[in-house]
Scaffold this motif. Sequence first.
Motif, PDB file in Angstrom:
ATOM      1  N   THR A   1       0.848  -1.182   0.000  1.00  0.00           N
ATOM      2  CA  THR A   1       0.000   0.000   0.000  1.00  0.00           C
ATOM      3  C   THR A   1       0.888   1.237   0.000  1.00  0.00           C
ATOM      4  OG1 THR A   1      -0.052   0.088   2.406  1.00  0.00           O
ATOM      5  CG2 THR A   1      -1.762  -1.227   1.340  1.00  0.00           C
ATOM      6  N   PRO A   2       0.349   2.371  -0.364  1.00  0.00           N
ATOM      7  CA  PRO A   2       1.147   3.608  -0.319  1.00  0.00           C
ATOM      8  C   PRO A   2       1.686   3.893   1.090  1.00  0.00           C
ATOM      9  CG  PRO A   2      -0.833   3.967  -1.603  1.00  0.00           C
ATOM     10  CD  PRO A   2      -0.959   2.600  -0.986  1.00  0.00           C
ATOM     11  N   GLN A   3       0.893   3.566   2.128  1.00  0.00           N
ATOM     12  CA  GLN A   3       1.345   3.795   3.497  1.00  0.00           C
ATOM     13  C   GLN A   3       2.535   2.894   3.832  1.00  0.00           C
ATOM     14  OE1 GLN A   3      -1.901   3.157   2.800  1.00  0.00           O
ATOM     15  NE2 GLN A   3      -2.885   5.125   3.214  1.00  0.00           N
ATOM     16  N   LEU A   4       2.505   1.659   3.356  1.00  0.00           N
ATOM     17  CA  LEU A   4       3.600   0.727   3.604  1.00  0.00           C
ATOM     18  C   LEU A   4       4.877   1.213   2.924  1.00  0.00           C
ATOM     19  CD1 LEU A   4       4.545  -2.013   4.748  1.00  0.00           C
ATOM     20  CD2 LEU A   4       3.892  -3.014   2.568  1.00  0.00           C
ATOM     21  N   ILE A   5       4.746   1.665   1.706  1.00  0.00           N
ATOM     22  CA  ILE A   5       5.909   2.182   0.970  1.00  0.00           C
ATOM     23  C   ILE A   5       6.466   3.416   1.668  1.00  0.00           C
ATOM     24  CG2 ILE A   5       6.665   3.216  -1.207  1.00  0.00           C
ATOM     25  CD1 ILE A   5       4.569   1.403  -2.587  1.00  0.00           C
ATOM     26  N   GLN A   6       5.609   4.312   2.116  1.00  0.00           N
ATOM     27  CA  GLN A   6       6.037   5.529   2.804  1.00  0.00           C
ATOM     28  C   GLN A   6       6.730   5.185   4.120  1.00  0.00           C
ATOM     29  OE1 GLN A   6       2.803   8.141   3.786  1.00  0.00           O
ATOM     30  NE2 GLN A   6       4.130   9.942   3.873  1.00  0.00           N
TER      31      GLN A   6
END
Length: 50
Positions: A4-9
């Motif tokens: 997810t974008p949150q995981l990547i961030q």
Amino acid sequence: MYITPQLIQAETAYKQERTKREFRAGTRRQRAERHQPRYARKTVHYTTAA
């Protein structure tokens, strides 16, 4: 596990903090090595000739 974008961030932030920490530790280590000869001279104890 989904990416997810949150995981990547979160992973990017973690890697950046780790890189900064390693860089600071490296410069601290180099600074200590640079000053080592001066401290080594201070620890020499001179004795009177017998």
